[in-house]
Design an enzyme around this catalytic site. Structure first.
Site, PDB file in Angstrom:
ATOM      1  N   PRO A 177      19.418 -20.835 -25.987  1.00 13.26           N
ATOM      2  CA  PRO A 177      19.171 -21.724 -27.118  1.00 13.26           C
ATOM      3  C   PRO A 177      20.357 -22.663 -27.278  1.00 13.26           C
ATOM      4  O   PRO A 177      21.505 -22.228 -27.291  1.00 13.26           O
ATOM      5  CB  PRO A 177      19.064 -20.757 -28.309  1.00 13.26           C
ATOM      6  CG  PRO A 177      19.827 -19.542 -27.887  1.00 13.26           C
ATOM      7  CD  PRO A 177      19.697 -19.454 -26.400  1.00 13.26           C
ATOM      8  N   GLY A 223      23.289 -22.136 -19.648  1.00 13.82           N
ATOM      9  CA  GLY A 223      23.580 -22.949 -20.812  1.00 13.82           C
ATOM     10  C   GLY A 223      23.753 -24.396 -20.413  1.00 13.82           C
ATOM     11  O   GLY A 223      22.801 -25.091 -20.077  1.00 13.82           O
ATOM     12  N   CYS A 270      27.711 -18.396 -31.395  1.00 15.28           N
ATOM     13  CA  CYS A 270      28.079 -19.799 -31.510  1.00 15.28           C
ATOM     14  C   CYS A 270      29.524 -19.934 -31.987  1.00 15.28           C
ATOM     15  O   CYS A 270      29.889 -19.385 -33.034  1.00 15.28           O
ATOM     16  CB  CYS A 270      27.148 -20.530 -32.465  1.00 15.28           C
ATOM     17  SG  CYS A 270      27.538 -22.290 -32.617  1.00 15.28           S
TER      18      CYS A 270
END
Length: 350
Positions: free
Chosen positions: A20, A228, A104
């Site tokens: 994500p 990523g 994150c």
């Protein structure tokens, strides 16, 4: 290489997953990457509290869409009640898997005691996991880092507690929060998490080439890997890496004609999803990466100049002919497969 991994009651038909990424893995990107063969592409990070309040821009980030083979919605937050409601809403929206963000490193996220800041408050992290697991019938997974800093690499212990609470898989980026994206990912350290749990472990960080993928899996012992920043300008990467790992071949890149078709499809999807002018604005960063990641023009300085020129275009119908003109000599010469080392940016991945 095995055909996939089992996450709770969900079979993921591949072991190359896509992370994500805020501003990257929106619905147009997920549809495109899935059409190109990606087995798993998660949504952008979605704030659980804002999703629970149905804030329009947050709901858009969680947009499921139709026709996707697998829907993974990632939630971020620090309030157990909001996380539970976010999980319930994600399930109602059609999520197959619900992922929680404990990884994150962005200051605006950690400053709100979310993301990788939760690795400094493992008891709160556990309450969030428990709330999500109890609120949904869908498998709950967690994405984390090795720890907050080198003095507190607590990923193995947090993963153990996660498994005990019913979490079905753990993804680990092989850096601490304090590293952000500096240095290199420590895939061997992810192996300590693998040794601590029986649920699937997914290794993440600095995986761009087939050699990276093989090395990351070997050194971590992980069940799968997650891409990523390597997918910037390369939505085909997951599918192509999957094939390269399966048959032991080199990683193949699309030729100029195939790339042009992918870029145009992505642009049209972005405009259809967001409308104008927002659709073109949202697409420009992808357009820049498409140009930077292609080996044409051969001189990197010329590529950067072309990127600047293309990203100033004001109309969607100007993009295709401009790219076609840029890559036309390559298309006419019949070049088919290229192998380049991507130059990726440092923002956007958890």
């Amino acid at each position: 290489m095995a055909a996939g991994i089992q996450i709770g009651d969900v079979w993921v038909p591949g072991r190359v997953l896509t992370a994500p990424m805020t501003g990257i893995t929106d619905l147009p990107f997920r549809r495109l990457a899935s059409r190109l063969g990606a087995a798993y592409v998660a949504t952008e990070m979605v704030a659980a509290a804002e999703l629970a309040r149905a804030r329009p821009d947050v709901v858009r980030r969680a947009a499921v869409g139709e026709g996707l083979p697998l829907t993974v919605i990632q939630l971020v937050g620090r309030d157990p009640a909001s996380m539970a409601e976010g999980a319930r809403m994600a399930e109602r929206a059609g999520a197959d898997i619900i992922d929680l963000n404990f990884g994150c490193p962005a200051k605006e996220v950690t400053g709100a005691a979310c993301g990788s800041a939760l690795m400094r408050t493992p008891d709160l992290a556990c309450r969030l996991m428990e709330a999500a697991v109890n609120a949904t019938s869908r498998p709950v997974t967690v994405k984390m880092r090795l720890g907050w800093d080198d003095a507190s690499r607590n990923a193995p212990e947090l993963a153990r507690r996660a498994e005990g609470l019913g979490v079905k898989a753990v993804t680990v980026h092989g850096r601490t929060r304090q590293q952000f994206y500096t240095g290199v990912a420590d895939w061997t350290a992810v192996g300590e998490v693998k040794a601590a749990v029986t649920v699937p472990v997914i290794v993440n960080g600095d995986i761009v080439t087939a050699a990276d993928a093989r090395d990351a899996l070997a050194r971590s012992g992980a069940d799968a890997l997650m891409l990523g920043r390597g997918v910037y300008g390369r939505p085909w990467l997951a599918a192509h890496l999957e094939r390269a790992l399966a048959d032991g071949t080199v990683l193949e890149e699309p030729d100029a004609e195939a790339r042009l078709a992918i870029v145009v499809e992505h642009l049209q999807a972005s405009v259809a999803f967001y409308g104008l002018p927002l659709g073109l604005k949202m697409f420009r960063k992808h357009l820049g990466w498409y140009v930077e990641q292609a080996p044409w023009p051969a001189d990197p300085l010329d590529r950067r100049a072309a990127k600047a020129r293309l990203c100033r275009l004001d109309e969607p119908d100007q993009v295709e002919p401009a790219l076609a003109e840029l890559w036309r000599p390559v298309t006419l010469s019949g070049n088919s497969v290229v192998d380049i080392e991507p130059q990726f940016a440092e923002a956007g991945a958890a």
